[in-house]
Design a protein around this motif. Structure first.
Motif, PDB file in Angstrom:
ATOM      1  N   LEU A  34      44.644  39.011  45.009  1.00 16.64           N
ATOM      2  CA  LEU A  34      44.496  37.889  44.078  1.00 16.64           C
ATOM      3  C   LEU A  34      43.077  37.330  44.197  1.00 16.64           C
ATOM      4  O   LEU A  34      42.836  36.400  44.960  1.00 16.64           O
ATOM      5  N   PRO A  35      42.121  37.884  43.456  1.00 20.10           N
ATOM      6  CA  PRO A  35      40.733  37.429  43.565  1.00 20.10           C
ATOM      7  C   PRO A  35      40.403  36.258  42.643  1.00 20.10           C
ATOM      8  O   PRO A  35      39.404  36.265  41.944  1.00 20.10           O
ATOM      9  N   SER A  36      41.250  35.240  42.624  1.00 17.76           N
ATOM     10  CA  SER A  36      41.079  34.096  41.722  1.00 17.76           C
ATOM     11  C   SER A  36      39.944  33.177  42.161  1.00 17.76           C
ATOM     12  O   SER A  36      39.725  32.978  43.345  1.00 17.76           O
ATOM     13  N   ARG A  37      39.270  32.586  41.188  1.00 20.50           N
ATOM     14  CA  ARG A  37      38.285  31.540  41.497  1.00 20.50           C
ATOM     15  C   ARG A  37      38.993  30.187  41.613  1.00 20.50           C
ATOM     16  O   ARG A  37      38.474  29.263  42.205  1.00 20.50           O
ATOM     17  N   SER A  38      40.181  30.082  41.014  1.00 18.83           N
ATOM     18  CA  SER A  38      41.026  28.891  41.162  1.00 18.83           C
ATOM     19  C   SER A  38      42.466  29.349  41.065  1.00 18.83           C
ATOM     20  O   SER A  38      42.777  30.308  40.374  1.00 18.83           O
ATOM     21  N   GLU A  39      43.335  28.681  41.785  1.00 22.70           N
ATOM     22  CA  GLU A  39      44.754  29.048  41.787  1.00 22.70           C
ATOM     23  C   GLU A  39      45.559  27.764  41.900  1.00 22.70           C
ATOM     24  O   GLU A  39      45.434  27.039  42.879  1.00 22.70           O
ATOM     25  N   SER A  40      46.367  27.482  40.883  1.00 17.69           N
ATOM     26  CA  SER A  40      47.125  26.235  40.918  1.00 17.69           C
ATOM     27  C   SER A  40      48.312  26.347  41.868  1.00 17.69           C
ATOM     28  O   SER A  40      48.444  25.566  42.803  1.00 17.69           O
ATOM     29  N   PHE A  41      49.168  27.325  41.681  1.00 21.62           N
ATOM     30  CA  PHE A  41      50.329  27.447  42.561  1.00 21.62           C
ATOM     31  C   PHE A  41      50.394  28.819  43.216  1.00 21.62           C
ATOM     32  O   PHE A  41      50.645  28.935  44.394  1.00 21.62           O
ATOM     33  N   GLY A  42      50.167  29.875  42.499  1.00 20.09           N
ATOM     34  CA  GLY A  42      50.201  31.200  43.078  1.00 20.09           C
ATOM     35  C   GLY A  42      51.583  31.808  43.146  1.00 20.09           C
ATOM     36  O   GLY A  42      51.997  32.295  44.195  1.00 20.09           O
ATOM     37  N   LEU A  43      52.306  31.791  42.045  1.00 20.03           N
ATOM     38  CA  LEU A  43      53.649  32.350  42.020  1.00 20.03           C
ATOM     39  C   LEU A  43      53.642  33.827  42.407  1.00 20.03           C
ATOM     40  O   LEU A  43      54.547  34.293  43.101  1.00 20.03           O
ATOM     41  N   ALA A  44      52.623  34.567  42.006  1.00 20.06           N
ATOM     42  CA  ALA A  44      52.549  35.987  42.379  1.00 20.06           C
ATOM     43  C   ALA A  44      52.502  36.144  43.893  1.00 20.06           C
ATOM     44  O   ALA A  44      53.115  37.069  44.444  1.00 20.06           O
ATOM     45  N   MET A  45      51.794  35.250  44.587  1.00 18.30           N
ATOM     46  CA  MET A  45      51.739  35.321  46.048  1.00 18.30           C
ATOM     47  C   MET A  45      53.127  35.085  46.643  1.00 18.30           C
ATOM     48  O   MET A  45      53.552  35.791  47.554  1.00 18.30           O
ATOM     49  N   VAL A  46      53.853  34.099  46.143  1.00 16.81           N
ATOM     50  CA  VAL A  46      55.200  33.800  46.636  1.00 16.81           C
ATOM     51  C   VAL A  46      56.117  35.000  46.405  1.00 16.81           C
ATOM     52  O   VAL A  46      56.881  35.403  47.295  1.00 16.81           O
ATOM     53  N   GLU A  47      56.042  35.599  45.220  1.00 19.22           N
ATOM     54  CA  GLU A  47      56.874  36.762  44.921  1.00 19.22           C
ATOM     55  C   GLU A  47      56.526  37.928  45.847  1.00 19.22           C
ATOM     56  O   GLU A  47      57.414  38.638  46.321  1.00 19.22           O
TER      57      GLU A  47
END
Length: 86
Positions: A34-47
């Motif tokens: 997940l190379p995001s510059r900003s991440e509000s919640f990160g549902l993909a990370m939780v999954e």
């Protein structure tokens, strides 16, 4: 619909998928990047963590503040290309 990506034949964009398909996909993946510059919640990370898939993500949003010592999770700074591939 699957789309082959310009960066190589092993990178595939699946678009929106149903939950049953997503569970099968998680079982085949080795890690999530997940190379995001900003991440509000990160549902993909939780999954990913729910499916026991290690996660490499940029140090954005509130995730670096959460105690995830037991989770297979690695952080790199936003914009650190070398850190993402190390």
């Amino acid at each position: 619909a699957q789309v082959r990506h310009q960066y190589g034949p092993r990178l595939v964009e699946h678009g929106a998928v149903e939950d049953r398909v997503l569970d099968e996909l998680w079982s085949r993946w080795h890690w999530l990047l997940l190379p995001s510059r900003s991440e509000s919640f990160g549902l993909a990370m939780v999954e990913a963590l729910r499916a026991a898939v290690p996660v490499i993500m940029t140090r954005t949003g509130s995730w670096p503040l959460v105690d995830l010592d037991a989770a297979p999770l690695g952080f790199v700074e936003p914009g650190d290309r070398e850190g993402l591939v190390a």
